[in-house]
Enzyme design. Structure first.
Site, mmCIF file in Angstrom:
data_model
loop_
_atom_site.group_PDB
_atom_site.id
_atom_site.type_symbol
_atom_site.label_atom_id
_atom_site.label_comp_id
_atom_site.label_asym_id
_atom_site.label_seq_id
_atom_site.Cartn_x
_atom_site.Cartn_y
_atom_site.Cartn_z
ATOM 1 N N HIS A 1 40.314 47.415 41.424
ATOM 2 C CA HIS A 1 39.029 47.123 42.064
ATOM 3 C C HIS A 1 38.184 48.390 42.188
ATOM 4 O O HIS A 1 38.710 49.511 42.241
ATOM 5 C CB HIS A 1 39.223 46.479 43.438
ATOM 6 C CG HIS A 1 39.862 47.399 44.430
ATOM 7 N ND1 HIS A 1 39.175 48.393 45.085
ATOM 8 C CD2 HIS A 1 41.136 47.493 44.864
ATOM 9 C CE1 HIS A 1 39.988 49.050 45.878
ATOM 10 N NE2 HIS A 1 41.201 48.514 45.763
ATOM 11 N N ARG B 1 37.272 42.953 48.141
ATOM 12 C CA ARG B 1 36.828 43.981 47.196
ATOM 13 C C ARG B 1 37.190 43.644 45.750
ATOM 14 O O ARG B 1 36.458 44.005 44.827
ATOM 15 C CB ARG B 1 37.352 45.359 47.599
ATOM 16 C CG ARG B 1 38.862 45.488 47.658
ATOM 17 C CD ARG B 1 39.247 46.788 48.370
ATOM 18 N NE ARG B 1 40.664 46.981 48.548
ATOM 19 C CZ ARG B 1 41.363 46.499 49.577
ATOM 20 N NH1 ARG B 1 40.773 45.768 50.499
ATOM 21 N NH2 ARG B 1 42.650 46.767 49.671
ATOM 22 N N GLU C 1 48.729 43.681 47.634
ATOM 23 C CA GLU C 1 49.886 44.465 48.083
ATOM 24 C C GLU C 1 51.145 44.219 47.250
ATOM 25 O O GLU C 1 52.263 44.446 47.718
ATOM 26 C CB GLU C 1 50.167 44.234 49.568
ATOM 27 C CG GLU C 1 49.052 44.744 50.461
ATOM 28 C CD GLU C 1 49.368 44.672 51.944
ATOM 29 O OE1 GLU C 1 50.240 43.871 52.353
ATOM 30 O OE2 GLU C 1 48.744 45.430 52.697
#
EC number: 3.1.3.-
Length: 172
Positions: free
Chosen positions: A14, A61, A87
């Site tokens: 990102h 994001r 994550e």
């Protein structure tokens, strides 16, 4: 589509996020990130890869990065927003990619560090030209992407089977 034809995976981090007082998952892009996402989209379009599928983290994001980048593509691929990317470890990302249907030849994954960078390192058993050196030198800054290729089914994707074809990162 034959599994003998090389498949391509693009691992796209990102763009630069802002730090407002919200949860990490809800962080939006910074102004710089919005500009870099569009530039990265043009660079991705310039690769000439016709993506069949985009897998994008559900974080704000990453969704914003993808929305800005894909506007630069000649054709929008099918997009799946996947919460497991947020994550995720490299092993979890490989497991997710192993679920990809074999009719998808070229896949773009929009995710986060450290998982995306570690995945690029782990998958790339070989590299063309100076791609690995450039990736090692630059790290994996926001809006960077790596282009990898491998032969076989998505179920056969594992560490070391891919070739790092290219690497791009915005200038600082």
């Amino acid at each position: 589509m034959s599994v003998a034809e090389p498949r391509r995976i693009v691992l796209f981090r990102h763009a630069k996020a802002d730090w407002p007082p919200v949860s990490d998952h809800e962080r939006p892009l910074a102004e710089r990130g919005r500009m870099d996402a569009a530039v990265a989209g043009r660079k991705l379009a310039d690769t000439g890869i016709a993506f069949d599928l985009a897998l994008c983290s559900t974080a704000v994001r990453t969704r914003e990065t993808w929305k800005l980048a894909v506007q630069e593509f000649p054709q929008r691929p099918k997009t799946v927003y996947e919460e497991r990317i947020y994550e995720a470890s490299p092993g979890e990302l490989i497991a997710l990619l192993n679920e990809t249907p074999d009719d998808a030849q070229n896949v773009l994954l929009v995710g986060h560090n450290p998982g995306v960078q570690a995945l690029a390192d782990i998958l790339a058993g070989a590299a063309e030209g100076d791609a690995r050196e450039r990736m090692s030198r630059r790290g994996y800054p926001a809006a960077a992407f790596a282009v990898l290729s491998f032969a076989g089914s998505w179920k056969s994707l594992e560490p070391g089977v891919a070739t790092l074809l290219d690497y791009w990162a915005p200038t600082e």
